[in-house]
Scaffold this active site. Structure first.
Site, PDB file in Angstrom:
ATOM      1  N   ARG A 234      -5.111  -0.629   4.494  1.00 54.93           N
ATOM      2  CA  ARG A 234      -3.780  -0.978   3.982  1.00 54.93           C
ATOM      3  C   ARG A 234      -3.855  -2.201   3.072  1.00 54.93           C
ATOM      4  NH1 ARG A 234      -0.121   2.218   3.284  1.00 54.93           N
ATOM      5  NH2 ARG A 234      -0.208   2.972   5.442  1.00 54.93           N
TER       6      ARG A 234
ATOM      7  N   HIS B  76      -3.663   2.781  -6.471  1.00 53.06           N
ATOM      8  CA  HIS B  76      -2.472   2.479  -5.651  1.00 53.06           C
ATOM      9  C   HIS B  76      -2.465   0.988  -5.309  1.00 53.06           C
ATOM     10  CE1 HIS B  76       0.206   2.589  -2.202  1.00 53.06           C
ATOM     11  NE2 HIS B  76       0.277   3.906  -2.192  1.00 53.06           N
TER      12      HIS B  76
ATOM     13  N   GLU C 195       1.606   1.112  -9.093  1.00 56.54           N
ATOM     14  CA  GLU C 195       0.442   2.001  -9.148  1.00 56.54           C
ATOM     15  C   GLU C 195       0.396   2.690 -10.513  1.00 56.54           C
ATOM     16  OE1 GLU C 195       1.028   4.648  -5.746  1.00 56.54           O
ATOM     17  OE2 GLU C 195       2.203   3.074  -4.795  1.00 56.54           O
TER      18      GLU C 195
HETATM   19  C1  BG6 Z   1       3.150   5.564  -2.353  1.00 58.19           C
HETATM   20  C2  BG6 Z   1       4.007   6.768  -2.123  1.00 58.19           C
HETATM   21  O1  BG6 Z   1       2.387   5.750  -3.487  1.00 58.19           O
HETATM   22  O2  BG6 Z   1       2.275   5.387  -1.232  1.00 58.19           O
HETATM   23  C3  BG6 Z   1       4.771   6.578  -0.828  1.00 58.19           C
HETATM   24  O3  BG6 Z   1       4.889   6.966  -3.223  1.00 58.19           O
HETATM   25  C4  BG6 Z   1       3.813   6.321   0.337  1.00 58.19           C
HETATM   26  O4  BG6 Z   1       5.575   7.724  -0.580  1.00 58.19           O
HETATM   27  C5  BG6 Z   1       2.942   5.144  -0.016  1.00 58.19           C
HETATM   28  O5  BG6 Z   1       4.553   6.057   1.502  1.00 58.19           O
HETATM   29  C6  BG6 Z   1       1.903   4.786   1.043  1.00 58.19           C
HETATM   30  O6  BG6 Z   1       1.118   5.879   1.343  1.00 58.19           O
HETATM   31  P1  BG6 Z   1       0.036   5.831   2.478  1.00 58.19           P
HETATM   32  O7  BG6 Z   1      -0.492   7.213   2.595  1.00 58.19           O
HETATM   33  O8  BG6 Z   1      -1.018   4.845   2.036  1.00 58.19           O
HETATM   34  O9  BG6 Z   1       0.711   5.327   3.729  1.00 58.19           O
END
Ligand code: BG6
Length: 302
Positions: free
Chosen positions: A75, A171, A274
């Site tokens: 994360r 991301h 992102e």
């Molecule tokens: C974003 C999405 O890019 O990533 C969201 O648009 C999503 O919908 C978020 O909740 C986090 O995703 P993840 O899979 O890392 O929990």
């Protein structure tokens, strides 16, 4: 495919500006430290976890509750969403945002550039498990350059005989002073899908500010974005000319609490901006061709 040991990485790569370590047992990472900046990158996912230009505040956000476990996404940092973005089109059982972020990558090259930056090149390690999720022959490489700015270039080649439709995004989680006080500029007038409003199609009026959960995919825009942050007296420039989508995400408190790895008040100090090619902007890659998406993050004082 297993993650390599720190000992084997040390044997292969000896460079003054890099060192190898484990943020958690059996979870190798590389630390880059040169006169221009510092970054930490997990071998899993070739995921940048932190980045700070020399003498400045951190730019890339990593959750205090991030988990470093094989097969789980970290994360924070710069997860690589590839070869699809969001849920898989046809098979909900396949992992959201693709599989690139949760599998080992191989470090292929580490070099120091004349300007003092350090450049690392990773390729995704294909295995029976990755081929089960994505049988297409599309080797992918991530080049990461740590210097005064942070530059990433994701290159996909189509080695097959048919065109391939590809979704992708870097991301990136950015450090901000306070979610209530920042604004994302550069998306004014752009059209977006609002994921918190049933994918309704809307047009951005003015800069993006956040006072509740925000989850938007802006399409058909490759303009630079700026994270304007008076609290940190800086703005972060996001430059990604081959990324035609920008995703802006902050889960806000309730969703963050459910996620369990964002930290108690983590959502207040981060925003994801992102750069990618998602939804309408997915890339159709003809047989034999390559596609590259570069992003560059730099900081200016306000
Ligand atoms: C974003 C999405 O890019 O990533 C969201 O648009 C999503 O919908 C978020 O909740 C986090 O995703 P993840 O899979 O890392 O929990």
């Amino acid at each position: 495919m297993a993650l390599p040991s720190v000992a084997s990485l040390r044997q292969q790569f000896a460079l003054d500006s890099i060192s190898f370590y484990e943020p958690a047992p059996d979870f190798p990472a590389v630390r880059v430290e040169n006169r221009l900046g510092r970054a930490e990158i997990a071998i899993q996912g070739a995921q940048v976890m932190t980045y700070r230009p020399a003498g400045q505040e951190p730019v890339i956000w990593l959750s205090t509750d991030a988990k470093f476990k094989p097969g789980k996404s970290i994360r924070g940092g710069v997860p690589v969403c590839w070869p699809w973005f969001g849920p898989h089109d046809e098979d909900a059982a396949k992992p959201g945002h693709g599989y690139a972020r949760t599998v080992p990558w191989g470090l292929r090259q580490a070099v120091e550039l004349d300007n003092g930056a350090t450049q690392l090149t990773f390729t995704l390690e294909e295995s029976d498990a990755t081929r089960a999720m994505w049988p297409q022959a599309t080797p992918v490489e991530l080049q990461i350059t740590v210097g005064e700015s942070l530059r990433l270039e994701l290159t996909t080649k189509n080695m097959g005989s048919e065109p391939v439709v590809l979704g992708e995004a870097l991301h990136t989680y950015f450090v901000i002073s306070d979610i209530a006080k920042i604004a994302v500029q550069g998306l004014e007038g752009a059209s977006f899908y609002d994921k918190v409003d049933g994918m309704a199609r809307k047009v951005q009026k003015g800069p993006v500010t956040v006072g509740a959960e925000v989850d938007r995919v802006y399409v058909d825009t490759n303009a630079d974005c700026w994270i304007h942050d008076p609290g940190l007296k800086r703005r972060i420039r996001v430059h990604a000319p081959a990324a035609n989508s920008t995703i802006v995400w902050n889960p806000w408190q309730e969703k963050a609490d459910q996620m369990g790895d964002l930290g108690e008040t983590g959502y207040q100090g981060m925003i994801c901006v992102e750069s990618g090619n998602a939804l309408d902007n997915r890339v159709t890659l003809p047989a034999g061709k390559s596609h590259a998406m570069m992003v560059k993050y730099s900081v200016e004082a306000l």
